[in-house]
Scaffold this motif. Structure first.
Motif, mmCIF file in Angstrom:
data_model
loop_
_atom_site.group_PDB
_atom_site.id
_atom_site.type_symbol
_atom_site.label_atom_id
_atom_site.label_comp_id
_atom_site.label_asym_id
_atom_site.label_seq_id
_atom_site.Cartn_x
_atom_site.Cartn_y
_atom_site.Cartn_z
ATOM 1 N N SER A 1 0.804 -1.217 0.000
ATOM 2 C CA SER A 1 0.000 0.000 0.000
ATOM 3 C C SER A 1 0.836 1.266 0.000
ATOM 4 O O SER A 1 0.312 2.339 0.252
ATOM 5 N N SER A 2 2.142 1.148 -0.191
ATOM 6 C CA SER A 2 2.979 2.340 -0.165
ATOM 7 C C SER A 2 2.637 3.263 -1.312
ATOM 8 O O SER A 2 2.092 2.845 -2.330
ATOM 9 N N LEU A 3 2.997 4.516 -1.157
ATOM 10 C CA LEU A 3 2.641 5.524 -2.156
ATOM 11 C C LEU A 3 3.240 5.230 -3.516
ATOM 12 O O LEU A 3 2.603 5.409 -4.537
ATOM 13 N N ASN A 4 4.471 4.764 -3.512
ATOM 14 C CA ASN A 4 5.180 4.538 -4.762
ATOM 15 C C ASN A 4 5.478 3.052 -4.950
ATOM 16 O O ASN A 4 6.604 2.670 -5.264
ATOM 17 N N SER A 5 4.461 2.227 -4.759
ATOM 18 C CA SER A 5 4.677 0.783 -4.833
ATOM 19 C C SER A 5 5.137 0.357 -6.219
ATOM 20 O O SER A 5 5.986 -0.519 -6.374
ATOM 21 N N ASP A 6 4.576 0.987 -7.262
ATOM 22 C CA ASP A 6 4.974 0.627 -8.631
ATOM 23 C C ASP A 6 6.437 0.969 -8.875
ATOM 24 O O ASP A 6 7.174 0.186 -9.482
ATOM 25 N N LEU A 7 6.844 2.150 -8.388
ATOM 26 C CA LEU A 7 8.237 2.553 -8.571
ATOM 27 C C LEU A 7 9.186 1.655 -7.795
ATOM 28 O O LEU A 7 10.281 1.325 -8.255
ATOM 29 N N GLU A 8 8.736 1.243 -6.588
ATOM 30 C CA GLU A 8 9.574 0.381 -5.774
ATOM 31 C C GLU A 8 9.774 -0.980 -6.442
ATOM 32 O O GLU A 8 10.867 -1.551 -6.409
ATOM 33 N N LYS A 9 8.722 -1.491 -7.081
ATOM 34 C CA LYS A 9 8.847 -2.763 -7.796
ATOM 35 C C LYS A 9 9.836 -2.646 -8.950
ATOM 36 O O LYS A 9 10.642 -3.547 -9.191
ATOM 37 N N ASP B 1 12.298 -0.491 -9.135
ATOM 38 C CA ASP B 1 13.638 -0.348 -8.557
ATOM 39 C C ASP B 1 14.226 -1.715 -8.199
ATOM 40 O O ASP B 1 15.404 -1.989 -8.460
ATOM 41 N N LYS B 2 13.399 -2.566 -7.593
ATOM 42 C CA LYS B 2 13.866 -3.900 -7.221
ATOM 43 C C LYS B 2 14.253 -4.708 -8.455
ATOM 44 O O LYS B 2 15.248 -5.423 -8.480
ATOM 45 N N LYS B 3 13.443 -4.552 -9.516
ATOM 46 C CA LYS B 3 13.700 -5.279 -10.751
ATOM 47 C C LYS B 3 15.042 -4.873 -11.356
ATOM 48 O O LYS B 3 15.849 -5.704 -11.769
ATOM 49 N N PHE B 4 15.285 -3.544 -11.418
ATOM 50 C CA PHE B 4 16.529 -3.061 -12.005
ATOM 51 C C PHE B 4 17.727 -3.337 -11.099
ATOM 52 O O PHE B 4 18.842 -3.540 -11.583
ATOM 53 N N ASN B 5 17.510 -3.330 -9.787
ATOM 54 C CA ASN B 5 18.600 -3.645 -8.868
ATOM 55 C C ASN B 5 19.085 -5.083 -9.051
ATOM 56 O O ASN B 5 20.281 -5.372 -8.985
ATOM 57 N N LYS B 6 18.135 -6.007 -9.303
ATOM 58 C CA LYS B 6 18.499 -7.398 -9.554
ATOM 59 C C LYS B 6 19.346 -7.520 -10.810
ATOM 60 O O LYS B 6 20.326 -8.269 -10.870
ATOM 61 N N LYS B 7 18.955 -6.750 -11.859
ATOM 62 C CA LYS B 7 19.713 -6.788 -13.112
ATOM 63 C C LYS B 7 21.127 -6.257 -12.907
ATOM 64 O O LYS B 7 22.097 -6.793 -13.443
ATOM 65 N N LYS B 8 21.240 -5.163 -12.122
ATOM 66 C CA LYS B 8 22.556 -4.587 -11.861
ATOM 67 C C LYS B 8 23.452 -5.577 -11.104
ATOM 68 O O LYS B 8 24.643 -5.706 -11.378
ATOM 69 N N LYS B 9 22.852 -6.287 -10.132
ATOM 70 C CA LYS B 9 23.622 -7.273 -9.362
ATOM 71 C C LYS B 9 24.117 -8.393 -10.265
ATOM 72 O O LYS B 9 25.261 -8.838 -10.163
ATOM 73 N N LYS B 10 23.246 -8.838 -11.189
ATOM 74 C CA LYS B 10 23.644 -9.900 -12.108
ATOM 75 C C LYS B 10 24.796 -9.441 -12.999
ATOM 76 O O LYS B 10 25.744 -10.172 -13.262
ATOM 77 N N LYS B 11 24.702 -8.194 -13.475
ATOM 78 C CA LYS B 11 25.756 -7.656 -14.340
ATOM 79 C C LYS B 11 27.075 -7.532 -13.579
ATOM 80 O O LYS B 11 28.144 -7.846 -14.103
ATOM 81 N N SER B 12 26.980 -7.045 -12.329
ATOM 82 C CA SER B 12 28.212 -6.895 -11.530
ATOM 83 C C SER B 12 28.854 -8.256 -11.255
ATOM 84 O O SER B 12 30.078 -8.397 -11.286
#
Length: 379
Positions: free
Chosen positions: A345-353, A355-366
């Motif tokens: 129910s957070s205000l920016n739940s879509d943005l947070e999702k 962010d998590k998606k792109f963070n996973k991609k960055k971790k895989k690349k690193s």
């Protein structure tokens, strides 16, 4: 449809969409109409002998066609107009024309419904193209004359009649304009009969066309034929910021699209309680900060706290009922526990999702980069 195509859209041309005036985007033909009854054959005695004809700028009118004149949608026709003739293209025929006329309360016996003379020949169309070439120079010269006379009016478009005897000047103005001297000058300079027609700012945008802030062609120049009044209340119901630059369209008036989803919002607001003042709790008064109408979630916050607390509409009603009875709950949340998952129910739940998606991609690349570096070192 070849008769209704523009030069840059012809099949033989190397420019334009090459769709013979039948552009799917509506760019060539403003106010296009889809005849959904075209495949239904009516008995000859029930056929309707009036067709809809489209002119420049999406202007449309109704004309009678004789039984001996076979016409189809898209044909260029020579029509009867007061003191002359004009050329237009048939945009609609058959039973839909009857429905449109009844909707606009136009009788079939009305004197405004004139006749179609004949189908336009290639020579007629060639002459009309020559006449239309006069429109741009006439528009620029007329604007100069208006400026010289000091008239408070904005000239937006000029339409010449196909017989080259009359021109209609479309203008917009805030107040009444005395253009008697202007008509004398125009008639003597261009050797034509002059008609001055005042249009609203929305009609002006419809004639000129353009691209809206949504990236699509303007509704008024492609399909919207009736302009309904739009108020700032429509923006308030939809929780939009009252920013004139964002709420105004190309015409400078409130966007017509503010009315499109208004009824849906009004229906959804029936389940949202009205909060006229702060909610009283033992922790202090809580102020309404934001409302998600369709999720039925309302965010509140205490005066000295930066956290936003989401509540369901049912919980807000419960607190309002307690306040009316003179009771104050300890906190906004029942038993001091969250009503539901804070993350969902957070205000920016879509943005947070995201962010998590792109963070996973960055971790895989690193990780893959580290593996490559280790392999190179070993090599």
């Amino acid at each position: 449809m070849q008769g209704s195509s523009c030069k840059t859209c012809d099949v033989t041309s190397t420019k334009g969409c090459r769709n013979n005036g039948a552009c799917k985007t509506g760019g060539c033909n403003k106010m296009n109409v889809f005849d959904w009854l075209s495949d239904m054959q009516l008995p000859k005695e029930l056929s309707f002998n009036i067709v809809e004809v489209r002119f420049k700028g999406g202007r449309k009118d109704y004309f009678k066609v004789s039984d001996q004149l076979p016409v189809v949608t898209g044909d260029a026709v020579v029509v009867d107009v007061p003191n002359g003739h004009h050329i237009g293209h048939i945009s609609l025929s058959g039973e839909l024309v009857r429905l449109q006329m009844s909707k606009k309360q136009i009788e079939t016996t009305d004197s405004s419904v004139r006749n179609i003379y004949r189908l336009a020949s290639p020579k007629d169309l060639e002459k009309y193209e020559q006449v239309k070439k006069r429109e741009s120079p006439t528009l620029f010269r007329t604007r100069e004359i208006v400026s010289e006379l000091g008239l408070d009016m904005k000239l937006s478009d000029v339409e010449y009649q196909a017989d080259n005897t009359k021109a209609t000047f479309f203008y917009s103005a805030d107040d009444r304009v005395d253009f008697r001297e202007l008509i004398k000058i125009l008639a003597s300079e261009f050797k034509i009969r002059v008609e001055m027609r005042q249009i609203s700012l929305r009609q002006e945008a419809s004639r000129l066309g353009g691209i809206g802030s949504c990236g699509r062609e303007l509704c008024c120049s492609t399909w919207l034929s009736e302009f309904k009044s739009v108020s700032t209340a429509a923006a308030r119901y939809q929780n939009l910021s009252l920013n004139p630059s964002k709420l105004s369209g190309q015409c400078g008036r409130l966007k017509c699209c503010l009315n499109y989803e208004l009824e849906t919002y009004i229906d959804a607001l029936k389940d949202i309680p009205e909060v006229e003042k702060d909610l009283d709790t033992e922790l202090g008064p809580a102020k309404l900060l934001k409302t998600d109408i369709f999720k039925k979630i309302m965010w509140f916050g205490y005066e000295q706290d930066n956290n936003w607390i989401p509540l369901t509409a049912a919980r807000v009603r419960e607190i309002l009922a307690l306040n009316r009875d003179g009771k104050t709950p300890y906190s906004l949340q029942e038993n001091n526990k969250p009503e539901f998952d804070q993350a969902a129910s957070s205000l920016n739940s879509d943005l947070e999702k995201l962010d998590k998606k792109f963070n996973k991609k960055k971790k895989k690349k690193s990780r893959s980069g580290r593996r490559r570096n280790t392999r190179k070192k070993k090599a």
